[in-house]
Design an enzyme around this catalytic site. Structure first.
Site, PDB file in Angstrom:
ATOM      1  N   GLY A  17       0.851  -1.186   0.000  1.00  0.00           N
ATOM      2  CA  GLY A  17       0.000   0.000   0.000  1.00  0.00           C
ATOM      3  C   GLY A  17       0.889   1.240   0.000  1.00  0.00           C
ATOM      4  N   SER A  45      -4.218  -2.370  -3.515  1.00  0.00           N
ATOM      5  CA  SER A  45      -4.198  -2.245  -2.049  1.00  0.00           C
ATOM      6  C   SER A  45      -5.285  -1.272  -1.610  1.00  0.00           C
ATOM      7  CB  SER A  45      -2.843  -1.720  -1.586  1.00  0.00           C
ATOM      8  OG  SER A  45      -1.823  -2.596  -1.997  1.00  0.00           O
ATOM      9  N   GLY A  52     -11.430  10.933   0.086  1.00  0.00           N
ATOM     10  CA  GLY A  52     -11.525  12.369   0.389  1.00  0.00           C
ATOM     11  C   GLY A  52     -10.267  13.178   0.254  1.00  0.00           C
ATOM     12  N   GLY A  53      -9.117  12.653   0.711  1.00  0.00           N
ATOM     13  CA  GLY A  53      -7.898  13.420   0.552  1.00  0.00           C
ATOM     14  C   GLY A  53      -6.948  13.306   1.713  1.00  0.00           C
ATOM     15  N   HIS A 256     -16.801   5.250  10.826  1.00  0.00           N
ATOM     16  CA  HIS A 256     -17.026   6.399   9.943  1.00  0.00           C
ATOM     17  C   HIS A 256     -18.520   6.689   9.902  1.00  0.00           C
ATOM     18  CE1 HIS A 256     -17.053   8.948   6.419  1.00  0.00           C
ATOM     19  NE2 HIS A 256     -15.742   8.935   6.379  1.00  0.00           N
ATOM     20  N   ARG A 272     -19.601  15.685   3.117  1.00  0.00           N
ATOM     21  CA  ARG A 272     -20.013  16.704   4.101  1.00  0.00           C
ATOM     22  C   ARG A 272     -19.070  17.902   4.037  1.00  0.00           C
ATOM     23  NH1 ARG A 272     -19.139  13.670   8.838  1.00  0.00           N
ATOM     24  NH2 ARG A 272     -18.412  12.002   7.485  1.00  0.00           N
TER      25      ARG A 272
HETATM   26  C1  LIG Z   1     -12.785   3.248   1.767  1.00  0.00           C
HETATM   27  C2  LIG Z   1     -11.691   3.988   2.469  1.00  0.00           C
HETATM   28  C3  LIG Z   1     -11.495   5.325   2.221  1.00  0.00           C
HETATM   29  C4  LIG Z   1     -10.486   6.029   2.877  1.00  0.00           C
HETATM   30  N1  LIG Z   1     -10.334   7.366   2.625  1.00  0.00           N
HETATM   31  C5  LIG Z   1      -9.336   8.039   3.247  1.00  0.00           C
HETATM   32  C6  LIG Z   1      -9.109   9.418   2.965  1.00  0.00           C
HETATM   33  O1  LIG Z   1      -9.774  10.024   2.135  1.00  0.00           O
HETATM   34  N2  LIG Z   1      -8.134  10.050   3.626  1.00  0.00           N
HETATM   35  C7  LIG Z   1      -7.334   9.412   4.546  1.00  0.00           C
HETATM   36  O2  LIG Z   1      -6.453  10.046   5.106  1.00  0.00           O
HETATM   37  N3  LIG Z   1      -7.509   8.103   4.795  1.00  0.00           N
HETATM   38  C8  LIG Z   1      -8.477   7.411   4.173  1.00  0.00           C
HETATM   39  N4  LIG Z   1      -8.644   6.074   4.443  1.00  0.00           N
HETATM   40  C9  LIG Z   1      -7.646   5.380   5.263  1.00  0.00           C
HETATM   41  C10 LIG Z   1      -6.379   5.140   4.442  1.00  0.00           C
HETATM   42  O3  LIG Z   1      -6.704   4.953   3.096  1.00  0.00           O
HETATM   43  C11 LIG Z   1      -5.620   3.922   4.935  1.00  0.00           C
HETATM   44  O4  LIG Z   1      -5.444   3.988   6.324  1.00  0.00           O
HETATM   45  C12 LIG Z   1      -4.249   3.817   4.283  1.00  0.00           C
HETATM   46  O5  LIG Z   1      -4.336   3.959   2.888  1.00  0.00           O
HETATM   47  C13 LIG Z   1      -3.576   2.524   4.648  1.00  0.00           C
HETATM   48  O6  LIG Z   1      -2.398   2.390   3.905  1.00  0.00           O
HETATM   49  P1  LIG Z   1      -1.381   1.231   4.208  1.00  0.00           P
HETATM   50  O7  LIG Z   1      -0.281   1.357   3.231  1.00  0.00           O
HETATM   51  O8  LIG Z   1      -1.032   1.253   5.651  1.00  0.00           O
HETATM   52  O9  LIG Z   1      -2.201  -0.122   3.967  1.00  0.00           O
HETATM   53  P2  LIG Z   1      -2.985  -0.686   2.680  1.00  0.00           P
HETATM   54  O10 LIG Z   1      -3.155   0.299   1.613  1.00  0.00           O
HETATM   55  O11 LIG Z   1      -4.203  -1.339   3.225  1.00  0.00           O
HETATM   56  O12 LIG Z   1      -2.002  -1.803   2.131  1.00  0.00           O
HETATM   57  C14 LIG Z   1      -1.755  -3.002   2.812  1.00  0.00           C
HETATM   58  C15 LIG Z   1      -0.853  -3.873   1.966  1.00  0.00           C
HETATM   59  O13 LIG Z   1      -0.438  -4.991   2.730  1.00  0.00           O
HETATM   60  C16 LIG Z   1      -0.512  -6.163   1.957  1.00  0.00           C
HETATM   61  N5  LIG Z   1      -0.659  -7.278   2.905  1.00  0.00           N
HETATM   62  C17 LIG Z   1      -1.553  -7.404   3.918  1.00  0.00           C
HETATM   63  N6  LIG Z   1      -1.316  -8.533   4.605  1.00  0.00           N
HETATM   64  C18 LIG Z   1      -0.261  -9.130   4.010  1.00  0.00           C
HETATM   65  C19 LIG Z   1       0.458 -10.337   4.254  1.00  0.00           C
HETATM   66  N7  LIG Z   1       0.163 -11.126   5.269  1.00  0.00           N
HETATM   67  N8  LIG Z   1       1.478 -10.664   3.423  1.00  0.00           N
HETATM   68  C20 LIG Z   1       1.809  -9.867   2.375  1.00  0.00           C
HETATM   69  N9  LIG Z   1       1.168  -8.697   2.119  1.00  0.00           N
HETATM   70  C21 LIG Z   1       0.161  -8.344   2.932  1.00  0.00           C
HETATM   71  C22 LIG Z   1      -1.690  -5.932   1.032  1.00  0.00           C
HETATM   72  O14 LIG Z   1      -1.582  -6.748  -0.104  1.00  0.00           O
HETATM   73  C23 LIG Z   1      -1.514  -4.439   0.706  1.00  0.00           C
HETATM   74  O15 LIG Z   1      -0.615  -4.303  -0.350  1.00  0.00           O
HETATM   75  C24 LIG Z   1      -9.649   5.358   3.798  1.00  0.00           C
HETATM   76  C25 LIG Z   1      -9.833   4.008   4.043  1.00  0.00           C
HETATM   77  C26 LIG Z   1     -10.859   3.335   3.408  1.00  0.00           C
HETATM   78  C27 LIG Z   1     -11.068   1.885   3.755  1.00  0.00           C
END
Ligand SMILES: Cc1cc2nc3c(=O)[nH]c(=O)nc-3n(C[C@H](O)[C@H](O)[C@H](O)COP(=O)(O)OP(=O)(O)OC[C@H]3O[C@@H](n4cnc5c(N)ncnc54)[C@H](O)[C@@H]3O)c2cc1C
Length: 603
Positions: A17, A45, A52-53, A256, A272
């Protein structure tokens, strides 16, 4: 015995991610060899679902004038209900403006300040002509200024695509459809992971100087969540399974306010932020009665509670999926909706058959974000094991305390990616690539034994689907927005039973060979239950209300006894998590009132 191959690298990042990829970029730029593992192709991911941003105090928008890191800091600390690490928050707010501009440089087409007038809540917004063309920001909950930089309502998509392009440009190796399931460690140092290919079920060992967990949130422990299906906490459970790594503040779960009923797909806070209203069954806009100052844009935890309070008072709209309220964006007009909220419009049209230009969207508070996770220090280094880092939603860095502000999580991924990524690179400079071969074998054997036992039980084992559903419903009903000692105790007992049953899980189809997804899910179940128990037990023991953790039997924040972070450990063979506590770092802003009607007992 299962065979396996061994791959070595300087830095192993589990998770593709935004957080994992940004850290990988920092490590690769410093000259390290990096491999990323992911369950799915990186661009799918959950980060790409963000709408939203991201917050950064650029101060370009007319309503963001005068913004700066100090204001962002105050909003973040207040939003966290004084539960966050203030030294981390300070680094974060100072770096966010740099990170947002860096992402522009890497290709994110941020929405820009335009020479257009518009009405917002009856006020005419006139942009500063000097700022036209600069990165714009919209309003989000719990913020004093308009600070959330956006690309229409598809910010996560543009950010992750841009980031992944940099990963490709730098030639970083990605092994997708590869699930990390076991940390290789000796109780003091982490050496890498045992992973299993989701393509053919083969085991692979990765040995690294430095291992990084960036596996995202674990919303899918709940029955109704806005999270992607893969967000089930595998990486976090893997850390907890080590027996020596603690998870921080697992009871801090964010709901949320606007999950769309009944698919629970998110409708962004940006709706909103653009001026959308919440209406009850009579079409009445109720939020100003509860929170006259902030209305629909109080902090997320506050708005979610107010909606549920209003529903409990009998003002919800009845539906086969339980009562809900309405989100009304019709008054924003077709142009604004189809330009700045086009993604949620498509979602409403596709998944609910609703045209938000003309119709109301049914919404109810839905599990959305996990503030807790693998506890790290401010460099992102995981407590308890050397050579192990974590960042992003899987980590408890702890920027968000007990309530994350909307827009602060996308920002966290790229900011932590910069800061922690640099620390990872430095740490790796001095780290060695070593491991005792019996240690590898020991951990591979552990994984093989678990798989073999599940296969052997086959149809005679417990049904993982039933257990998972019961776990999700238990969290949903007993560890939700409003919590009581009685319900939490029930949740702990129920989840403990389920955890015991999960030790005997089998396969309903009976196979378990190759890429059989049944085996994948059955393998994940005990770890999910461990996480569920850390959430429920943490919530049961925390006898106060703070941010998203609201105890009806202890409705006040209690700084005297509870201004501290929960650390949950799972020692080998334990049946329940062990809880310890640590103090919270307060460097600038002493605990105070959040300024919501709620804290004054209004209504
Ligand atoms: C619908 C939605 C909308 C959102 N909108 C916003 C927003 O507008 N603004 C904001 O600030 N935040 C927002 N958030 C929150 C934010 O998007 C997330 O908290 C953030 O993107 C998480 O990023 P990350 O890289 O930590 O994890 P993720 O993007 O979830 O990536 C996790 C990665 O880990 C990998 N993975 C997981 N388990 C394993 C494993 N065991 N072995 C190998 N790989 C694994 C997956 O394949 C993936 O690639 C939103 C969340 C959601 C659900």
């Amino acid at each position: 015995m299962n065979s396996y191959d061994i791959t070595t690298t300087d830095v192993l990042v589990v998770g593709a991610g935004l957080a994992g990829e940004r850290a990988a970029v920092a490590a690769a730029e410093a000259g390290h060899n990096v491999i990323i593992l992911s369950l799915i192709p990186p661009r799918r991911s959950h980060s790409s679902a963000a709408q939203g941003g991201m917050q950064a105090s650029l101060g370009n928008a007319a309503m963001g004038k005068g913004d700066n890191p100090d204001v962002h800091m105050y909003d973040t600390v207040k939003g966290s209900d004084w539960g966050c690490e203030q030294d981390v928050a300070r680094m974060f707010v100072e770096t966010a403006p740099i990170a947002v501009r860096e992402m522009a440089h890497w290709g994110v087409p941020w929405s820009r300040v335009r020479n257009e007038k518009r009405m917002y809540e009856g006020t005419e917004i006139v942009e500063d002509p000097e700022k036209v063309g600069l990165i714009n920001a919209r309003n989000f909950g719990g913020t004093a200024k308009w600070r959330t930089c956006y690309t229409s309502d598809g910010a996560g998509h543009t950010l992750l695509y841009a980031m992944d392009s940099i990963v490709i440009k730098l030639g970083i190796t990605v092994h997708d459809r590869m699930e990390a399931i076991e940390l290789i460690h000796d109780g003091e140092r982490c050496y890498g992971v045992v992973a299993r290919s989701l393509r053919d079920g083969e085991l692979h060992v990765y040995i690294a100087k430095t291992t990084v967990i960036a596996t995202g949130g674990f919303g899918r422990l709940y029955a109704a969540s806005t999270n992607a299906i893969i967000n089930d906490g595998g990486g976090v459970a893997m850390a907890l399974n080590s027996g020596v790594v603690p998870l921080g503040n697992m009871e801090a779960i964010q709901f949320h306010p606007t999950g769309m009923v009944p698919s629970w797909i998110l409708i962004t806070e940006g709706a909103r932020g653009e001026g959308g209203h919440l209406l009850d069954k009579d079409g009445y806009r109720f939020m100003p009665d509860y929170e006259p100052k902030y209305k629909e844009l109080a902090s997320r935890d506050v708005v979610s509670r107010r909606i549920m309070q209003h529903i409990r008072a009998g003002h919800g709209v009845e539906s086969p999926y339980g009562p809900h309220v309405w989100l009304d964006i019709r008054h924003l007009g077709e142009h604004r909706i189809n330009t700045y909220l086009r993604e949620i419009s498509t979602i409403a049209r596709t998944f609910a058959g609703i045209d938000p230009v003309k119709e109301l969207i049914p919404v109810r508070p839905t599990q959305h974000y996990t503030m807790g996770g693998i506890r790290t220090n401010k460099d992102g280094k995981v407590y308890g094991l050397d050579n192990l880092f974590s960042l992003g939603e899987s980590a408890c860095w702890d920027l968000h305390g007990f309530n994350r502000l909307g827009g602060n999580s996308l920002a966290e991924t790229v900011v932590a990616g910069r800061i922690v990524g640099k620390k990872i690179a430095e740490y790796t400079n001095d780290a060695t690539l070593e491991v005792k071969s019996n240690l590898i074998q020991e951990h591979v054997n552990k994984v093989s034994a678990r798989m073999d036992a599940i296969r052997a039980r086959g149809k005679n084992g417990e049904n993982w689907v039933d257990i998972r559903k019961e776990m999700q419903m238990t969290l949903e009903l007993d560890v939700g927005i409003f919590r009581t000692g009685e319900h939490l105790q029930h949740a702990v007992s129920k989840l403990s039973d389920l955890y015991e049953r999960a030790q005997n899980v089998g396969l309903m189809g009976g196979g378990g060979q190759g890429a059989d997804p049944e085996l994948v899910n059955a393998m994940r179940l005990p770890g999910m239950l461990k996480l569920a128990l850390t959430i429920a037990r943490g919530a049961l023991e925390r006898k106060e209300s703070r941010g998203s953790h609201f105890r009806e039997d202890y409705p006040k924040r209690d700084d005297e006894n509870w201004l501290k972070r929960t650390l949950a450990y799972w020692p080998e063979g334990a049946k329940l998590p062990e809880l310890k506590y640590e103090s919270i770092t307060i460097t600038e802003i002493p605990p105070g009132d959040r300024g919501y009607g709620e804290s004054s007992g209004k209504k």
